[in-house]
Scaffold this motif. Structure first.
Motif, PDB file in Angstrom:
ATOM      1  N   LYS A   7     -10.124  -3.895   0.129  1.00 38.65           N
ATOM      2  CA  LYS A   7     -10.188  -3.446  -1.264  1.00 38.65           C
ATOM      3  C   LYS A   7     -10.903  -2.110  -1.361  1.00 38.65           C
ATOM      4  CE  LYS A   7     -12.005  -4.590  -5.826  1.00 38.65           C
ATOM      5  NZ  LYS A   7     -12.775  -5.553  -6.649  1.00 38.65           N
ATOM      6  N   LEU A   8     -11.947  -1.930  -0.566  1.00 41.45           N
ATOM      7  CA  LEU A   8     -12.741  -0.708  -0.617  1.00 41.45           C
ATOM      8  C   LEU A   8     -12.059   0.466   0.070  1.00 41.45           C
ATOM      9  CD1 LEU A   8     -16.193  -2.341   0.212  1.00 41.45           C
ATOM     10  CD2 LEU A   8     -15.459  -1.473  -2.019  1.00 41.45           C
ATOM     11  N   ARG A   9     -11.351   0.205   1.177  1.00 38.91           N
ATOM     12  CA  ARG A   9     -10.793   1.292   1.986  1.00 38.91           C
ATOM     13  C   ARG A   9      -9.306   1.548   1.759  1.00 38.91           C
ATOM     14  NH1 ARG A   9     -13.627   5.519   3.768  1.00 38.91           N
ATOM     15  NH2 ARG A   9     -15.289   4.955   5.218  1.00 38.91           N
ATOM     16  N   PHE A  10      -8.554   0.521   1.430  1.00 42.49           N
ATOM     17  CA  PHE A  10      -7.104   0.670   1.358  1.00 42.49           C
ATOM     18  C   PHE A  10      -6.560   0.638  -0.071  1.00 42.49           C
ATOM     19  CE2 PHE A  10      -8.009  -0.718   5.639  1.00 42.49           C
ATOM     20  CZ  PHE A  10      -7.165   0.057   6.407  1.00 42.49           C
ATOM     21  N   ALA A  11      -7.445   0.594  -1.030  1.00 38.79           N
ATOM     22  CA  ALA A  11      -7.038   0.635  -2.432  1.00 38.79           C
ATOM     23  C   ALA A  11      -5.981  -0.424  -2.742  1.00 38.79           C
ATOM     24  CB  ALA A  11      -6.514   2.029  -2.801  1.00 38.79           C
ATOM     25  N   TYR A  12      -6.228  -1.647  -2.282  1.00 38.37           N
ATOM     26  CA  TYR A  12      -5.307  -2.738  -2.569  1.00 38.37           C
ATOM     27  C   TYR A  12      -5.131  -2.891  -4.080  1.00 38.37           C
ATOM     28  CZ  TYR A  12      -5.779  -4.483   2.267  1.00 38.37           C
ATOM     29  OH  TYR A  12      -5.756  -4.628   3.626  1.00 38.37           O
ATOM     30  N   ALA A  13      -3.913  -3.145  -4.486  1.00 36.95           N
ATOM     31  CA  ALA A  13      -3.649  -3.370  -5.905  1.00 36.95           C
ATOM     32  C   ALA A  13      -4.161  -4.736  -6.323  1.00 36.95           C
ATOM     33  CB  ALA A  13      -2.151  -3.259  -6.172  1.00 36.95           C
ATOM     34  N   GLY A  14      -4.554  -4.854  -7.573  1.00 34.83           N
ATOM     35  CA  GLY A  14      -4.990  -6.142  -8.096  1.00 34.83           C
ATOM     36  C   GLY A  14      -6.382  -6.512  -7.640  1.00 34.83           C
ATOM     37  N   ASN A  15      -6.707  -7.785  -7.823  1.00 41.66           N
ATOM     38  CA  ASN A  15      -8.048  -8.295  -7.526  1.00 41.66           C
ATOM     39  C   ASN A  15      -8.022  -9.162  -6.278  1.00 41.66           C
ATOM     40  OD1 ASN A  15      -9.172  -7.108  -9.925  1.00 41.66           O
ATOM     41  ND2 ASN A  15      -8.223  -8.782 -11.087  1.00 41.66           N
ATOM     42  N   VAL A  16      -7.527  -8.596  -5.171  1.00 40.40           N
ATOM     43  CA  VAL A  16      -7.324  -9.414  -3.978  1.00 40.40           C
ATOM     44  C   VAL A  16      -8.628 -10.005  -3.450  1.00 40.40           C
ATOM     45  CG1 VAL A  16      -5.172  -8.329  -3.231  1.00 40.40           C
ATOM     46  CG2 VAL A  16      -7.348  -7.311  -2.571  1.00 40.40           C
ATOM     47  N   HIS A  17      -9.674  -9.224  -3.434  1.00 35.49           N
ATOM     48  CA  HIS A  17     -10.933  -9.771  -2.915  1.00 35.49           C
ATOM     49  C   HIS A  17     -11.449 -10.895  -3.796  1.00 35.49           C
ATOM     50  CE1 HIS A  17     -14.979 -10.336  -1.569  1.00 35.49           C
ATOM     51  NE2 HIS A  17     -15.447  -9.943  -2.733  1.00 35.49           N
ATOM     52  N   GLU A  18     -11.392 -10.693  -5.101  1.00 38.15           N
ATOM     53  CA  GLU A  18     -11.876 -11.721  -6.024  1.00 38.15           C
ATOM     54  C   GLU A  18     -11.051 -13.007  -5.898  1.00 38.15           C
ATOM     55  OE1 GLU A  18     -13.121  -7.737  -7.496  1.00 38.15           O
ATOM     56  OE2 GLU A  18     -11.261  -8.597  -6.703  1.00 38.15           O
ATOM     57  N   GLU A  19      -9.732 -12.852  -5.697  1.00 34.67           N
ATOM     58  CA  GLU A  19      -8.871 -14.031  -5.552  1.00 34.67           C
ATOM     59  C   GLU A  19      -9.215 -14.800  -4.286  1.00 34.67           C
ATOM     60  OE1 GLU A  19      -4.912 -12.553  -5.655  1.00 34.67           O
ATOM     61  OE2 GLU A  19      -5.055 -11.840  -7.723  1.00 34.67           O
ATOM     62  N   LEU A  20      -9.433 -14.095  -3.189  1.00 38.52           N
ATOM     63  CA  LEU A  20      -9.806 -14.774  -1.948  1.00 38.52           C
ATOM     64  C   LEU A  20     -11.149 -15.485  -2.110  1.00 38.52           C
ATOM     65  CD1 LEU A  20      -9.500 -13.723   1.706  1.00 38.52           C
ATOM     66  CD2 LEU A  20     -11.765 -14.285   0.852  1.00 38.52           C
ATOM     67  N   ALA A  21     -12.117 -14.803  -2.710  1.00 39.38           N
ATOM     68  CA  ALA A  21     -13.451 -15.390  -2.883  1.00 39.38           C
ATOM     69  C   ALA A  21     -13.386 -16.659  -3.724  1.00 39.38           C
ATOM     70  CB  ALA A  21     -14.390 -14.362  -3.520  1.00 39.38           C
ATOM     71  N   GLU A  22     -12.560 -16.634  -4.763  1.00 38.88           N
ATOM     72  CA  GLU A  22     -12.448 -17.820  -5.621  1.00 38.88           C
ATOM     73  C   GLU A  22     -11.784 -18.975  -4.873  1.00 38.88           C
ATOM     74  OE1 GLU A  22     -10.584 -19.198  -9.950  1.00 38.88           O
ATOM     75  OE2 GLU A  22     -10.404 -17.119  -9.264  1.00 38.88           O
ATOM     76  N   ALA A  23     -10.715 -18.674  -4.117  1.00 37.44           N
ATOM     77  CA  ALA A  23     -10.006 -19.734  -3.395  1.00 37.44           C
ATOM     78  C   ALA A  23     -10.859 -20.311  -2.273  1.00 37.44           C
ATOM     79  CB  ALA A  23      -8.687 -19.204  -2.841  1.00 37.44           C
ATOM     80  N   VAL A  28      -9.706   7.013   1.192  1.00 33.94           N
ATOM     81  CA  VAL A  28      -8.705   5.948   1.224  1.00 33.94           C
ATOM     82  C   VAL A  28      -7.927   6.036   2.534  1.00 33.94           C
ATOM     83  CG1 VAL A  28      -6.635   5.015   0.124  1.00 33.94           C
ATOM     84  CG2 VAL A  28      -8.514   5.916  -1.279  1.00 33.94           C
ATOM     85  N   TRP A  29      -7.821   4.907   3.225  1.00 34.92           N
ATOM     86  CA  TRP A  29      -7.034   4.821   4.450  1.00 34.92           C
ATOM     87  C   TRP A  29      -5.701   4.144   4.135  1.00 34.92           C
ATOM     88  CZ3 TRP A  29     -11.369   2.544   8.144  1.00 34.92           C
ATOM     89  CH2 TRP A  29     -12.400   3.488   8.264  1.00 34.92           C
ATOM     90  N   THR A  30      -4.737   4.332   5.019  1.00 33.69           N
ATOM     91  CA  THR A  30      -3.452   3.653   4.872  1.00 33.69           C
ATOM     92  C   THR A  30      -3.170   2.852   6.142  1.00 33.69           C
ATOM     93  OG1 THR A  30      -2.266   5.587   5.720  1.00 33.69           O
ATOM     94  CG2 THR A  30      -2.496   5.405   3.329  1.00 33.69           C
ATOM     95  N   PRO A  31      -2.389   1.780   6.038  1.00 35.94           N
ATOM     96  CA  PRO A  31      -2.096   0.970   7.227  1.00 35.94           C
ATOM     97  C   PRO A  31      -1.355   1.778   8.276  1.00 35.94           C
ATOM     98  CG  PRO A  31      -1.566  -0.233   5.228  1.00 35.94           C
ATOM     99  CD  PRO A  31      -1.838   1.172   4.810  1.00 35.94           C
ATOM    100  N   TYR A  32      -1.562   1.428   9.546  1.00 35.73           N
ATOM    101  CA  TYR A  32      -0.784   2.013  10.638  1.00 35.73           C
ATOM    102  C   TYR A  32       0.643   1.500  10.521  1.00 35.73           C
ATOM    103  CZ  TYR A  32      -5.167   3.380  12.955  1.00 35.73           C
ATOM    104  OH  TYR A  32      -6.374   3.932  13.256  1.00 35.73           O
TER     105      TYR A  32
END
Length: 305
Positions: free
Chosen positions: A229-245, A300-304
């Motif tokens: 989330k911090l480096r790749f600018a993921y869309a949405g609330n991916v970290h929050e969703e993982l933490a909740e699950a 911001v980094w991008t995937p290889y």
């Protein structure tokens, strides 16, 4: 069981031509048809999807990765035994297969025809993974800096200043990790758990890529998505969703800044051994190294690819 552990210690470079030679040798020894095979990924491993049947061939891309292959096989079998939603080795084949000095494993292909995997899926799968009893064959202790140091040592492309920086960062983080006080009991971990290692199969997502599996802190499995989330600018609330699950937000833990730096160092060095053979990775690798070295935490980094 077919005995396919055939040895050929003549190493060849894993450039595009070399990969074709190795793939054809592996398929020839296993009764598979490599015609039309598609290279779907080439970072730490060269991953081919066969065209004639639903099979994936993974060729280890460096000595660091080759050293992990027996563990990868053991972890895959352990997860299958416990009914985990995970990729499956091709049965009735003694693995790994050795060809021209390189090791390969053969897997059932999972058609990515299901609903796109989410961070919530990853959180649920990790919670289940962490609840499993330890495998009969003990996992290696989590030593994340050992493969990083090995990758740095293997490459000859680093200028002296970059090499010294990376080695110094390894020393710094090794000391910092020793002082961490974890909040979750340790145990088996996936070691590289991010959404990209979930395949959206027809009956639900399955987890893959067991190269980094170990016995270690569960906080580490929660770190990649937070760093993503911090480096790749993921869309949405991916970290929050993982933490909740999963039930835990690793960024609330005081040790997270150390694991963030460790994850970023891992992401900077992961492709060092294969840059010669896959130079298309170089621009993104250079961007990551430059911004990490300068302390630019906003870059911001991008995937290889």
């Amino acid at each position: 069981m077919i005995n396919l552990h055939i040895k050929d210690h003549t190493p060849i470079p894993l450039n595009r031509d070399g990969l074709d030679v190795v793939l054809h040798a592996i398929c020839g020894r296993s009764g598979l048809n490599p015609s039309g095979a598609r290279l779907i990924k080439f970072t730490n491993n060269a991953v081919f999807e066969l065209a004639q049947e639903p099979i994936v061939v993974r060729i280890a891309g460096s000595q660091t990765v080759r050293d992990r292959v027996p563990k990868i096989i053991a972890v895959a079998k352990w997860l299958t035994t416990h009914g985990m939603p995970s990729v499956q080795l091709l049965p009735n084949v003694k693995q790994p297969i050795e060809a021209h000095g390189h090791l390969a494993t053969i897997w059932h292909s999972v058609p990515a025809t299901g609903i796109a995997a989410t961070a919530s899926d990853l959180g649920r799968i990790l919670r289940r993974f962490h609840s499993l009893p330890p495998p009969a064959t003990p996992l290696p202790r989590w030593r994340p800096l050992r493969p990083i140091r090995q990758r740095i040592a293997e490459t000859d492309i680093l200028p002296k200043s970059d090499r010294l920086f990376l080695e110094s960062k390894c020393d710094e983080l090794e000391g910092a990790i020793v002082d961490l006080r974890y909040s979750i009991p340790p145990g088996p971990i996936h070691g590289d758990s991010f959404i990209g290692n979930l395949i959206p199969g027809p009956t639900g997502p399955v987890i893959c890529d067991f190269d980094s599996a170990a016995y270690g802190p569960r906080e580490w499995d929660l770190t990649p998505t937070a760093v993503g989330k911090l480096r790749f600018a993921y869309a949405g609330n991916v970290h929050e969703e993982l933490a909740e699950a999963y039930g835990t937000d690793v960024t609330d833990w005081p040790g997270f800044p150390v694991l963030r730096q460790l994850r970023e160092l891992q992401l900077v060095t992961s492709v060092l051994p294969v840059l010669h053979d896959n130079p298309s990775l170089t621009p993104q690798w250079r961007h990551r190294l430059t911004t990490f070295k300068s302390g630019d935490v906003e870059a911001v980094w991008t995937p290889y690819r």
